[in-house]
Design an enzyme around this catalytic site. Structure first.
Site, short mmCIF file in Angstrom:
data_model
loop_
_atom_site.label_atom_id
_atom_site.label_comp_id
_atom_site.label_asym_id
_atom_site.label_seq_id
_atom_site.Cartn_x
_atom_site.Cartn_y
_atom_site.Cartn_z
CG HIS A 1 -2.16 -0.87 0.83
ND1 HIS A 1 -2.27 -2.15 0.79
CD2 HIS A 1 -3.59 -0.42 1.20
CE1 HIS A 1 -3.45 -2.51 0.75
NE2 HIS A 1 -4.21 -1.36 0.86
CG HIS B 1 2.40 -3.46 6.13
ND1 HIS B 1 3.38 -4.34 5.38
CD2 HIS B 1 1.47 -3.39 5.31
CE1 HIS B 1 2.52 -4.77 4.11
NE2 HIS B 1 1.51 -4.10 4.12
#
Length: 256
Positions: free
Chosen positions: A141, A195
């Site tokens: 992303h 993440h």
């Protein structure tokens, strides 16, 4: 796309882990702040629409179509190259996501402080979700958002002449909006526990570096005398044609 699609679904390296590792013990977020569909909207559709509209309304007719062609080609090249590199690195490193244990659903009674293999201790039936748990570094992303929105930032800087001393501060602020958006998307990945912070940092750097590289394939640097004009463009558009768009009517190309 042809290279990236099978690369994304390649089985990643399955790194060993500790059952009592707190860094991979976060819950699995079923609803993400920015899902994959919205990521495509923000990193591809928004820059594409912005480029088309600005070229249509502000682009010089003498090089409008080539400007549009070069701009859009650079955008798609930036995003596609970034995705290929990101997916390759993800599968090669095989680092575990912060929510890995929630994906794994390890069987009870496992020893602590002992390295374990997912294939031996995980009870989940969702194999694709489990394998995706090994793809945390770098953040996809983050890299894609900076590849698309970072490219848009550089493109706006060139078209709005932000590096010229005579340009108003509003031009710089408008150009910075895409970078702020990319940063928000990147940070949302840590809020969803998809993440680690280092993943976001590496992904953002990777996306912006590739965006800068692809932008310079088609355009000069943003502080050049003609930053708005694509390379290999043989139209007679000059900086004098843009004096009317500057706050200072006496804009001197040599000084700039």
């Amino acid at each position: 796309i042809i290279v990236g699609y099978p690369l994304y679904y390649q089985e990643p390296f399955q790194r060993q882990f500790y059952i009592n590792d707190l860094t991979i013990s976060h819950p699995f977020a079923k609803t993400q702040r920015v899902n994959n569909k919205m990521l495509s909207v923000y990193s591809i559709i928004v820059p594409l629409v912005s480029i088309v509209l600005i070229v249509a309304f502000l682009g010089d007719p003498r090089h409008r179509w080539y400007l549009l062609y070069a701009s859009v080609l650079g955008l798609f090249l930036s995003v596609s190259l970034t995705n290929v590199f990101t997916d390759f690195i993800k599968n090669w490193i095989g680092r575990l996501r912060p929510d890995f244990l929630a994906r794994c659903k390890p069987r009870p009674g496992l020893p602590i402080d002992t390295l374990l293999n997912a294939s031996e201790v995980c009870t989940t039936k969702n194999v694709s979700r489990l394998l995706d748990g090994f793809r945390t570094t770098p953040s996809g992303h983050s890299s894609q958002s900076f590849a698309g929105l970072g490219y848009l930032y550089l493109w706006l800087c060139g078209q709005l002449l932000t590096e010229f001393p005579q340009s108003g501060i509003w031009r710089k602020l408008v150009s910075l909006v895409p970078l702020v958006g990319a940063l928000v998307i990147a940070l949302s990945r840590t809020q969803d526990y998809r993440h680690h912070f280092i993943d976001v940092i590496l992904g953002s750097a990777l996306g912006y570096v590739i965006a800068s590289y692809t932008y310079r394939i088609f355009f000069p640097s943003i502080d050049s005398p003609l930053p708005f004009k694509p390379l290999f463009d043989d139209s007679d558009v000059t900086l004098d044609d843009y004096k009317g768009h500057s706050e200072n009517a006496e804009l001197d190309p040599l000084t700039a």
